[in-house]
Write a protein that holds these residues in place. Structure first.
Motif, mmCIF file in Angstrom:
data_model
loop_
_atom_site.group_PDB
_atom_site.id
_atom_site.type_symbol
_atom_site.label_atom_id
_atom_site.label_comp_id
_atom_site.label_asym_id
_atom_site.label_seq_id
_atom_site.Cartn_x
_atom_site.Cartn_y
_atom_site.Cartn_z
ATOM 1 N N ALA A 94 0.617 4.134 38.197
ATOM 2 C CA ALA A 94 0.077 5.339 38.835
ATOM 3 C C ALA A 94 -1.345 5.622 38.370
ATOM 4 O O ALA A 94 -1.964 6.574 38.828
ATOM 5 C CB ALA A 94 0.967 6.538 38.540
ATOM 6 N N ARG A 150 -0.473 11.873 37.498
ATOM 7 C CA ARG A 150 0.563 12.334 36.572
ATOM 8 C C ARG A 150 1.925 11.791 37.000
ATOM 9 O O ARG A 150 2.827 12.546 37.371
ATOM 10 C CB ARG A 150 0.567 13.848 36.513
ATOM 11 N N ALA A 151 2.035 10.505 36.971
ATOM 12 C CA ALA A 151 3.273 9.807 37.320
ATOM 13 C C ALA A 151 3.238 8.465 36.604
ATOM 14 O O ALA A 151 2.187 8.035 36.126
ATOM 15 C CB ALA A 151 3.362 9.595 38.830
ATOM 16 N N LYS A 152 4.364 7.810 36.522
ATOM 17 C CA LYS A 152 4.409 6.490 35.894
ATOM 18 C C LYS A 152 4.092 5.377 36.878
ATOM 19 O O LYS A 152 3.465 4.391 36.534
ATOM 20 C CB LYS A 152 5.786 6.236 35.281
ATOM 21 N N TYR A 153 4.562 5.539 38.105
ATOM 22 C CA TYR A 153 4.441 4.473 39.099
ATOM 23 C C TYR A 153 4.028 5.036 40.451
ATOM 24 O O TYR A 153 4.264 6.200 40.747
ATOM 25 C CB TYR A 153 5.793 3.769 39.297
ATOM 26 N N LEU A 154 3.465 4.149 41.267
ATOM 27 C CA LEU A 154 3.255 4.422 42.689
ATOM 28 C C LEU A 154 4.062 3.387 43.451
ATOM 29 O O LEU A 154 3.975 2.197 43.153
ATOM 30 C CB LEU A 154 1.787 4.276 43.087
ATOM 31 N N THR A 196 12.958 2.575 42.579
ATOM 32 C CA THR A 196 13.067 3.637 41.582
ATOM 33 C C THR A 196 14.302 3.423 40.706
ATOM 34 O O THR A 196 14.250 3.651 39.499
ATOM 35 C CB THR A 196 13.124 5.044 42.213
ATOM 36 N N CYS A 234 13.796 5.327 37.130
ATOM 37 C CA CYS A 234 13.128 6.615 37.373
ATOM 38 C C CYS A 234 14.170 7.716 37.531
ATOM 39 O O CYS A 234 15.246 7.492 38.079
ATOM 40 C CB CYS A 234 12.285 6.537 38.642
ATOM 41 N N SER A 294 13.194 10.731 38.963
ATOM 42 C CA SER A 294 12.793 11.535 40.120
ATOM 43 C C SER A 294 11.862 10.726 40.998
ATOM 44 O O SER A 294 11.287 9.723 40.575
ATOM 45 C CB SER A 294 12.096 12.833 39.664
ATOM 46 N N ILE A 295 11.738 11.198 42.242
ATOM 47 C CA ILE A 295 10.850 10.549 43.210
ATOM 48 C C ILE A 295 10.329 11.622 44.155
ATOM 49 O O ILE A 295 11.032 12.600 44.440
ATOM 50 C CB ILE A 295 11.584 9.428 43.991
#
Length: 86
Positions: free
Chosen positions: A38, A42-46, A76, A81, A83-84
């Motif tokens: 990401a 403010r996230a870990k992944y896109l 996810t 993960c 949340s999404i």
């Protein structure tokens, strides 16, 4: 090789790598999904997905769109993960 494995092995960390990853993703077909870091968000992944080009609804558009969501959710789960956001 799935996208989660590619992501984990490459450990993408900068914008130059994101540019290279975008080039790879241009090869993703409608209904497919891929994952990157990401970066500064403010996230870990896109999770990137390619939706269908709408024609008239009789060319598999509904199935391709559903596949976008299914494959995004699968990624996810593979990444663990909690949340999404779409």
């Amino acid at each position: 090789e799935d996208w989660v494995t590619v992501f984990k092995h490459k450990n993408l960390t900068n914008e130059e790598e994101l540019g290279r990853k975008k080039e790879e993703e241009r090869r993703i077909r409608p209904g497919e999904a891929a994952v990157t870091s990401a970066f500064r968000l403010r996230a870990k992944y896109l999770i990137h997905t390619v939706g269908p080009v709408w024609q008239d609804g009789s060319h598999g558009e509904y199935d391709q769109l559903a596949s976008c969501y299914r494959k995004s959710l699968l990624i996810t789960r593979q990444l663990g993960c909690s949340s999404i956001a779409f």
